[in-house]
Design an enzyme around this catalytic site. Structure first.
Site, short mmCIF file in Angstrom:
data_model
loop_
_atom_site.label_atom_id
_atom_site.label_comp_id
_atom_site.label_asym_id
_atom_site.label_seq_id
_atom_site.Cartn_x
_atom_site.Cartn_y
_atom_site.Cartn_z
CB THR A 138 -1.15 0.37 1.32
OG1 THR A 138 -0.25 -0.16 2.41
CG2 THR A 138 -1.91 -0.99 1.29
CD1 TRP A 139 5.07 4.05 0.30
CD2 TRP A 139 6.71 3.22 -0.59
NE1 TRP A 139 6.35 4.47 0.88
CE2 TRP A 139 7.68 4.26 0.32
CE3 TRP A 139 7.94 2.09 -1.03
CZ2 TRP A 139 9.29 4.69 0.09
CZ3 TRP A 139 9.52 3.10 -0.86
CH2 TRP A 139 9.34 3.12 -0.55
CG ASP A 151 3.07 -4.96 4.07
OD1 ASP A 151 3.64 -4.84 5.25
OD2 ASP A 151 3.40 -3.17 3.53
CE1 TYR A 174 5.54 2.02 3.83
CE2 TYR A 174 3.72 0.70 3.09
CZ TYR A 174 5.24 0.97 3.31
OH TYR A 174 5.89 0.06 3.12
CD GLN A 222 7.16 -5.31 4.74
OE1 GLN A 222 7.60 -4.35 4.15
NE2 GLN A 222 6.33 -5.75 5.14
CE1 TYR A 278 11.74 -2.64 0.03
CE2 TYR A 278 12.32 -3.77 2.68
CZ TYR A 278 12.51 -3.03 1.35
OH TYR A 278 13.70 -1.85 1.85
N1 LIG Z 1 9.78 -2.68 4.58
C1 LIG Z 1 10.01 -1.64 4.01
O1 LIG Z 1 11.12 -0.84 3.59
C2 LIG Z 1 9.04 -1.83 2.16
C3 LIG Z 1 10.25 -0.82 1.58
C4 LIG Z 1 8.74 -0.98 0.49
C5 LIG Z 1 7.53 -1.41 -0.07
N2 LIG Z 1 7.73 -1.51 1.42
C6 LIG Z 1 6.28 -2.49 0.75
O2 LIG Z 1 6.27 -3.57 -0.48
C7 LIG Z 1 5.51 -2.83 -1.28
C8 LIG Z 1 5.53 -3.35 -2.92
O3 LIG Z 1 6.16 -2.50 -3.34
P1 LIG Z 1 6.91 -0.96 -3.94
O4 LIG Z 1 4.82 -0.27 -3.31
O5 LIG Z 1 7.54 -0.24 -3.28
O6 LIG Z 1 6.71 -1.69 -5.19
P2 LIG Z 1 6.45 -2.75 -5.96
O7 LIG Z 1 5.04 -3.24 -5.48
O8 LIG Z 1 7.53 -3.10 -6.72
O9 LIG Z 1 5.79 -2.42 -7.51
C9 LIG Z 1 4.82 -1.02 -7.12
C10 LIG Z 1 4.33 0.31 -8.46
O10 LIG Z 1 4.86 -0.74 -9.57
C11 LIG Z 1 3.28 -0.40 -10.74
N3 LIG Z 1 2.55 -1.68 -10.57
C12 LIG Z 1 2.40 -2.74 -10.54
N4 LIG Z 1 1.75 -3.93 -11.02
C13 LIG Z 1 2.20 -3.36 -12.11
C14 LIG Z 1 1.83 -3.95 -13.39
N5 LIG Z 1 1.00 -5.17 -13.29
N6 LIG Z 1 2.46 -3.38 -14.70
C15 LIG Z 1 2.58 -2.66 -14.70
N7 LIG Z 1 3.02 -1.74 -13.26
C16 LIG Z 1 2.75 -2.33 -12.11
C17 LIG Z 1 2.43 0.29 -9.83
O11 LIG Z 1 1.30 1.41 -9.78
P3 LIG Z 1 -0.11 1.81 -9.92
O12 LIG Z 1 0.04 1.25 -8.47
O13 LIG Z 1 -0.31 2.71 -11.06
O14 LIG Z 1 -0.57 0.17 -10.76
C18 LIG Z 1 3.57 1.04 -8.74
O15 LIG Z 1 4.31 2.08 -9.16
C19 LIG Z 1 4.58 -1.62 -0.91
O16 LIG Z 1 3.18 -1.13 -1.56
C20 LIG Z 1 4.81 -1.43 0.46
O17 LIG Z 1 3.54 -2.19 1.34
C21 LIG Z 1 7.71 -2.27 2.33
#
Ligand SMILES: NC(=O)c1ccc[n+]([C@@H]2O[C@H](COP(=O)([O-])OP(=O)(O)OC[C@H]3O[C@@H](n4cnc5c(N)ncnc54)[C@H](OP(=O)(O)O)[C@@H]3O)[C@@H](O)[C@H]2O)c1
Length: 277
Positions: free
Chosen positions: A19-20, A48, A53, A163, A191
């Site tokens: 949900t970031w 998550d 966020y 994570q 993540y």
């Molecule tokens: N613990 C930590 O330090 C940490 C750090 C980073 C992330 N996280 C968690 O992990 C989650 C996932 O990581 P993340 O959000 O950094 O990156 P991610 O899930 O790897 O990528 C998300 C990005 O990709 C795009 N996207 C998603 N599916 C797609 C598809 N099928 N085709 C094209 N683009 C797509 C999304 O855009 P749209 O939304 O516009 O589709 C968004 O911009 C976070 O949301 C958070 O909850 C945790």
């Protein structure tokens, strides 16, 4: 939906939702809520989030998505390192619960390691668990040396996950962190599994995906899901993209496909410090 057992014995889906950046643009809010609700309908019942966020606004989006169906969701949130003191973590958790419109978290993670002693955070987590505010706790962005330190502390060996940043372009964890967790039957939560969208635009992955009749995001996620103890938490605020991503849960990459991906995205050949975003 495939599931994995946490050390507690409870099973959670290996496909969850991140949900970031949710809650940051009011114009996107309705789509974000609809996407999370679609995911829940389709079995991606792990969500998550974090107090960080959108300064709490992502938790508010989650609250709207889970309203009326809280019991069927495995809800994960995270505490800022600077809030992870004995009293601070309890107050931060209360604020998260209020924003999420619930009386308990299923899993509460230390977002990353700061200057607060880990022992103090473990004490706070134990107190929160005893009070029923959280059901389980764990950590995020902790490398093997941090985990070893944690393991020696009271309650440290009760963590349910670490994570970490893990995807085709961030494979360092395979060298020693993953084996360490595996020895202890602790699933890893990957993540940024599609590298914040960058893997979708990666030419090598796009060509691989085309050759094998899948979308690039599906290839990236299916690669992580090749092992049964990896939980992926991709984020999307678009229902169509969520559906596409969920398709990865149906794909089992063949040994040949996995070898091809190893050729395109080299596995680690030595220990490297854990990367984080
Ligand atoms: N613990 C930590 O330090 C940490 C750090 C980073 C992330 N996280 C968690 O992990 C989650 C996932 O990581 P993340 O959000 O950094 O990156 P991610 O899930 O790897 O990528 C998300 C990005 O990709 C795009 N996207 C998603 N599916 C797609 C598809 N099928 N085709 C094209 N683009 C797509 C999304 O855009 P749209 O939304 O516009 O589709 C968004 O911009 C976070 O949301 C958070 O909850 C945790």
């Amino acid at each position: 939906m495939r599931t994995v057992a946490l050390p507690s014995g409870e099973r959670v889906p290996t496909f969850g939702m991140g949900t970031w950046y949710m809650g940051e643009d009011p114009a996107r809010r309705a789509d974000e809520i609809a996407t999370l609700q679609l995911g829940l309908d389709l079995g991606a019942t792990l969500i998550d989030t974090a107090e960080m966020y959108g300064d709490g606004r992502a938790e508010e989006v989650v609250a709207a998505a889970i309203e009326g169906r809280r019991d069927s969701v495995f809800l994960v949130s995270k505490v800022y390192p600077h809030n992870a003191t004995r009293r601070g973590a309890i107050a931060a958790c209360e604020r998260s619960l209020k924003r999420l419109g619930t009386d308990r978290l299923d899993l509460y993670l230390l977002h990353w390691r700061g200057s607060v002693p880990l022992a103090e955070t473990m004490e706070a987590f134990a107190a929160l668990r005893a009070a029923g505010k959280i059901r389980h706790y764990g950590v995020s962005n902790q490398d093997r040396n941090d985990l070893e330190e944690l393991w020696a502390l009271p309650g440290g060996s009760e963590i349910q996950t670490d994570q970490v940043l893990f995807n085709l372009t961030r494979r360092g964890v395979e060298w020693e962190l993953l084996p360490w967790l595996r020895e202890r039957h602790i699933p890893v939560m990957a993540y940024s599994p599609i590298e914040q969208g960058r893997l979708v635009r990666n030419q090598k992955l796009a060509a691989f995906a085309r050759r094998h009749g899948m979308a690039p995001a599906q290839a990236a996620l299916a690669w992580l899901l090749k092992d049964d103890d990896v939980i992926v938490i991709p984020k999307s605020g678009h229902p169509d993209r969520l559906r596409e991503n969920l398709g990865a849960a149906e794909i089992r990459l063949s040994p040949e496909q996995l070898r091809e991906l190893d050729g395109l995205f080299t596995p680690p050949s030595r220990a490297t410090p854990l990367e984080m975003l």
